[in-house]
Motif scaffolding. Structure first.
Motif, short mmCIF file in Angstrom:
data_model
loop_
_atom_site.label_atom_id
_atom_site.label_comp_id
_atom_site.label_asym_id
_atom_site.label_seq_id
_atom_site.Cartn_x
_atom_site.Cartn_y
_atom_site.Cartn_z
N ASP A 20 -32.72 -61.71 17.03
CA ASP A 20 -31.61 -61.64 17.09
C ASP A 20 -30.63 -60.66 16.44
OD1 ASP A 20 -28.81 -62.05 18.42
OD2 ASP A 20 -28.33 -63.70 16.99
N GLY A 21 -30.36 -59.46 16.85
CA GLY A 21 -29.59 -58.31 16.33
C GLY A 21 -30.40 -57.47 15.29
N LEU A 22 -31.91 -57.63 15.63
CA LEU A 22 -32.92 -56.89 14.76
C LEU A 22 -33.71 -56.11 15.82
CD1 LEU A 22 -33.93 -59.92 12.30
CD2 LEU A 22 -32.22 -58.02 12.01
N THR A 23 -34.27 -54.96 15.32
CA THR A 23 -35.42 -54.43 16.18
C THR A 23 -36.75 -54.21 15.88
OG1 THR A 23 -33.40 -52.96 17.08
CG2 THR A 23 -35.61 -51.90 17.35
N ILE A 24 -37.55 -54.81 15.85
CA ILE A 24 -38.80 -54.83 15.57
C ILE A 24 -39.41 -53.32 15.83
CG2 ILE A 24 -41.38 -55.76 15.78
CD1 ILE A 24 -39.90 -57.77 14.76
N ASN A 25 -39.94 -52.61 14.90
CA ASN A 25 -40.54 -51.27 14.94
C ASN A 25 -42.01 -51.26 15.16
OD1 ASN A 25 -38.02 -49.92 14.87
ND2 ASN A 25 -37.86 -50.16 12.55
N PRO A 64 -26.78 -51.93 13.61
CA PRO A 64 -25.37 -51.78 12.80
C PRO A 64 -24.27 -52.76 13.12
CG PRO A 64 -25.87 -49.89 14.15
CD PRO A 64 -26.89 -50.82 14.45
N THR A 65 -24.33 -53.45 14.07
CA THR A 65 -23.18 -54.32 14.59
C THR A 65 -23.49 -55.73 13.95
OG1 THR A 65 -24.22 -54.62 16.86
CG2 THR A 65 -22.52 -52.89 16.37
N VAL A 66 -24.52 -56.05 13.26
CA VAL A 66 -24.98 -57.50 12.96
C VAL A 66 -24.59 -57.80 11.73
CG1 VAL A 66 -26.84 -58.77 12.48
CG2 VAL A 66 -26.88 -57.29 14.48
N LEU A 67 -23.99 -58.93 11.59
CA LEU A 67 -23.44 -59.68 10.16
C LEU A 67 -23.67 -60.93 10.15
CD1 LEU A 67 -19.82 -57.95 9.84
CD2 LEU A 67 -21.90 -56.95 8.92
N GLN A 90 -31.66 -65.62 6.22
CA GLN A 90 -31.55 -64.29 6.14
C GLN A 90 -30.15 -64.28 6.10
OE1 GLN A 90 -32.24 -61.01 9.17
NE2 GLN A 90 -33.28 -59.94 7.45
N ARG A 91 -29.59 -63.35 5.11
CA ARG A 91 -27.87 -63.16 5.22
C ARG A 91 -27.86 -61.60 5.09
NH1 ARG A 91 -23.67 -65.69 5.25
NH2 ARG A 91 -24.64 -67.53 4.55
#
Length: 94
Positions: A20-25, A64-67, A90-91
């Protein structure tokens, strides 16, 4: 994973916070199969023999929009049997 017995169908069951909000490369090794189980992503692995050591690596980036806070628990299963659970969080700071 340090296998204390043969694992015929090892599977990692990952909380949505891993994606969620992360991109797996990349994923290493790339010989995994992806699936879904109860709204959670699963990663199917090749069989692991007793005494073997296995490492799965994700390389990913935070969008970049994930907090905030993400729960990233992991369950190791062999077929239908849950063998171990790792609780992780994870924070993400701006």
């Amino acid at each position: 994973i340090d296998a204390h017995r043969d694992l015929a169908k090892p599977t990692l069951v990952l909380d949505p916070g891993w994606f969620d909000g992360l991109t797996i490369n990349t994923v290493e090794p790339d010989s995994v199969t992806w699936g879904q189980q109860g709204g959670r992503n699963t990663v199917g692995l090749e069989p692991i023999a007793a005494g073997d050591h296995f490492v799965l690596r994700f390389q990913y980036q935070v969008n970049p929009t994930v907090l905030g806070h993400r729960t990233q628990n992991v369950v190791l299963a062999d077929g239908e049997s849950e063998l171990a659970t790792l609780e992780h969080a994870q924070r993400i700071y701006p």
